[in-house]
Write a protein that holds these residues in place. Structure first.
Motif, mmCIF file in Angstrom:
data_model
loop_
_atom_site.group_PDB
_atom_site.id
_atom_site.type_symbol
_atom_site.label_atom_id
_atom_site.label_comp_id
_atom_site.label_asym_id
_atom_site.label_seq_id
_atom_site.Cartn_x
_atom_site.Cartn_y
_atom_site.Cartn_z
ATOM 1 N N GLU A 85 0.826 -1.212 0.000
ATOM 2 C CA GLU A 85 0.000 0.000 0.000
ATOM 3 C C GLU A 85 0.854 1.254 0.000
ATOM 4 O O GLU A 85 0.538 2.233 -0.692
ATOM 5 C CB GLU A 85 -0.928 -0.005 1.211
ATOM 6 C CG GLU A 85 -2.036 -1.045 1.126
ATOM 7 C CD GLU A 85 -2.934 -1.032 2.344
ATOM 8 O OE1 GLU A 85 -2.591 -0.309 3.296
ATOM 9 O OE2 GLU A 85 -3.957 -1.745 2.338
ATOM 10 N N GLU A 86 1.938 1.243 0.772
ATOM 11 C CA GLU A 86 2.826 2.410 0.780
ATOM 12 C C GLU A 86 3.433 2.639 -0.606
ATOM 13 O O GLU A 86 3.534 3.771 -1.084
ATOM 14 C CB GLU A 86 3.924 2.214 1.818
ATOM 15 C CG GLU A 86 3.426 2.314 3.267
ATOM 16 C CD GLU A 86 4.539 2.048 4.256
ATOM 17 O OE1 GLU A 86 5.672 1.767 3.819
ATOM 18 O OE2 GLU A 86 4.264 2.116 5.469
ATOM 19 N N ALA A 87 3.830 1.529 -1.258
ATOM 20 C CA ALA A 87 4.390 1.664 -2.599
ATOM 21 C C ALA A 87 3.350 2.204 -3.574
ATOM 22 O O ALA A 87 3.640 3.054 -4.430
ATOM 23 C CB ALA A 87 4.926 0.317 -3.076
ATOM 24 N N LYS A 88 2.078 1.727 -3.442
ATOM 25 C CA LYS A 88 1.017 2.208 -4.323
ATOM 26 C C LYS A 88 0.729 3.685 -4.088
ATOM 27 O O LYS A 88 0.524 4.466 -5.031
ATOM 28 C CB LYS A 88 -0.241 1.381 -4.097
ATOM 29 C CG LYS A 88 -1.341 1.637 -5.106
ATOM 30 C CD LYS A 88 -2.565 0.813 -4.789
ATOM 31 C CE LYS A 88 -2.283 -0.660 -4.978
ATOM 32 N NZ LYS A 88 -3.520 -1.468 -4.781
ATOM 33 N N GLN A 89 0.690 4.104 -2.806
ATOM 34 C CA GLN A 89 0.446 5.515 -2.492
ATOM 35 C C GLN A 89 1.561 6.404 -3.033
ATOM 36 O O GLN A 89 1.309 7.499 -3.549
ATOM 37 C CB GLN A 89 0.306 5.694 -0.989
ATOM 38 C CG GLN A 89 -0.991 5.115 -0.412
ATOM 39 C CD GLN A 89 -1.057 5.253 1.091
ATOM 40 O OE1 GLN A 89 -0.122 5.787 1.703
ATOM 41 N NE2 GLN A 89 -2.157 4.779 1.684
#
Length: 366
Positions: free
Chosen positions: A63-67
């Protein structure tokens, strides 16, 4: 080598292998005992919890990478939009600068032309151009005192755009002044022309003098609207819906007024409309309603319109469809449903029906 020596060697090998296996078993037993001393078993719940923690950690990383990717993409889009806006503003600024330079050049040329006639400026009586310039300056000063909303409302009323691209405030005020002058001249001319004729239509003039009948139609329709408004004002209690209906009727009749001024009403509609208004003036409301039905609905077999009534062209096809063989409206036939022609025609036909209803209620048949 005899048999006894071979047997002794094999016995010695077996003893040595047994000793090694026994030592290994003792070591394994001691290791298991030490491990069992520290921890005898592991709970399945602990294993599930560890697996869940590992999954959540991996999910949070994704999720952090997607954000981060979304934030990077938004920033890139924002930079592109800012770049496009900056280019647009630069282009607009360049256009305004070129226009301003062109206006300044034109103003310099005008000043050069005026400088040739400086001697005439000291005369006692001002020239007509000077008086016009003074009047224009006064009118522009009055218009400049208006708010933005009032200026836009006046332009909309004059059917003018609120602002042209790159138009300055002074140029817009001048455009308002020119449009109001044109409207005043047109309205005054029309009022003078309508006041000079009688609105009573004669049956012989419908074919012989169409220009006169066009003016009579416009004058009589305006007369009916004024009478309708007078009746609403003189009543003690008039609902707001009645005023709304009158305002809507005036809006519906604008295309009809435009056609009457240009004298371009369809040749099938003009005689029926003129006959309807003539019956209305004579208070023959039954004949007026019949003329209205013939005008709006028509008297064809299928008034809504039929594109094809058979696989072969027939000689009497126009009697059914109200059209000629080539598909165009018949020149002498009045069989088409004009209420279905277009939206503007439908609206002013509805307004004409309202005028018939008002006349029938205000001036009953003798």
């Amino acid at each position: 080598m005899d048999f006894s020596s071979l047997l002794a060697k094999e016995i010695a090998k077996k003893k040595q292998a047994a000793t090694v296996i026994a030592s290994k078993n003792e070591d394994d037993a001691s290791g298991k005992k030490a491990e069992s001393d520290t921890r005898r078993f592991i709970r399945r719940g602990d294993l599930e919890h560890a697996r869940e923690q590992a999954y959540l950690a991996e999910k949070s990383q994704r999720e952090e990478a997607k954000q981060l990717e979304h934030a990077k993409r938004r920033q890139q889009q924002q930079e592109e939009e800012e770049q496009r806006e900056r280019k647009r503003k630069e282009a607009e600024q360049k256009y305004l600068e070129r226009k301003r330079a062109r206006e300044e050049q034109e103003e310099l040329e005008k000043q050069k032309k005026r400088s040739k006639y400086k001697g005439r400026a000291n005369t006692k009586s001002p020239t007509p151009d000077a008086r016009e310039g003074t009047a224009e300056a006064e009118e522009l000063a009055k218009l400049s005192a208006l708010t933005e909303k009032d200026i836009v409302d006046r332009l909309r009323k004059l059917r003018e755009p609120a602002r042209y691209f790159g138009e300055s405030d002074k140029a817009r005020l001048r455009r308002i002044r020119r449009a109001e002058k044109r409207a005043e001249t047109s309205d005054e001319r029309i009022e003078e022309l309508l006041a000079s004729i009688d609105h009573n239509i004669v049956g012989q003039d419908i074919k012989s003098d169409q220009a006169k009948v066009y003016l009579q139609l416009e004058k009589y329709v305006r007369y009916l609207l004024k009478e309708w408004e007078r009746v609403l004002v003189t009543r003690d209690e008039t609902p707001d819906q009645a005023y709304a209906t009158l305002a809507q009727t005036k809006g519906y009749l604008l295309p009809l007024f435009e056609q009457l001024r240009k004298k371009n009403i369809h040749e099938q509609i003009y005689p029926s409309l003129a006959t309807l208004m003539m019956y209305l003036q004579q208070r023959k409301y039954r004949d007026a309603n019949d003329a209205y039905l013939k005008l709006s609905i028509g008297n064809a077999a299928w008034p809504i319109g039929v594109t094809a009534v058979g696989i072969h062209e027939r000689s009497a096809r126009e009697r059914i469809t109200g059209q000629d063989v080539d598909g165009k409206l018949g020149k002498t036939s009045v069989q088409i449903a004009h209420v279905m022609s277009d939206e503007k025609t439908r609206k002013w036909l509805t307004a004409v029906k309202r005028l018939i209803t008002f006349s029938e209620g205000e001036w009953p048949e003798d």
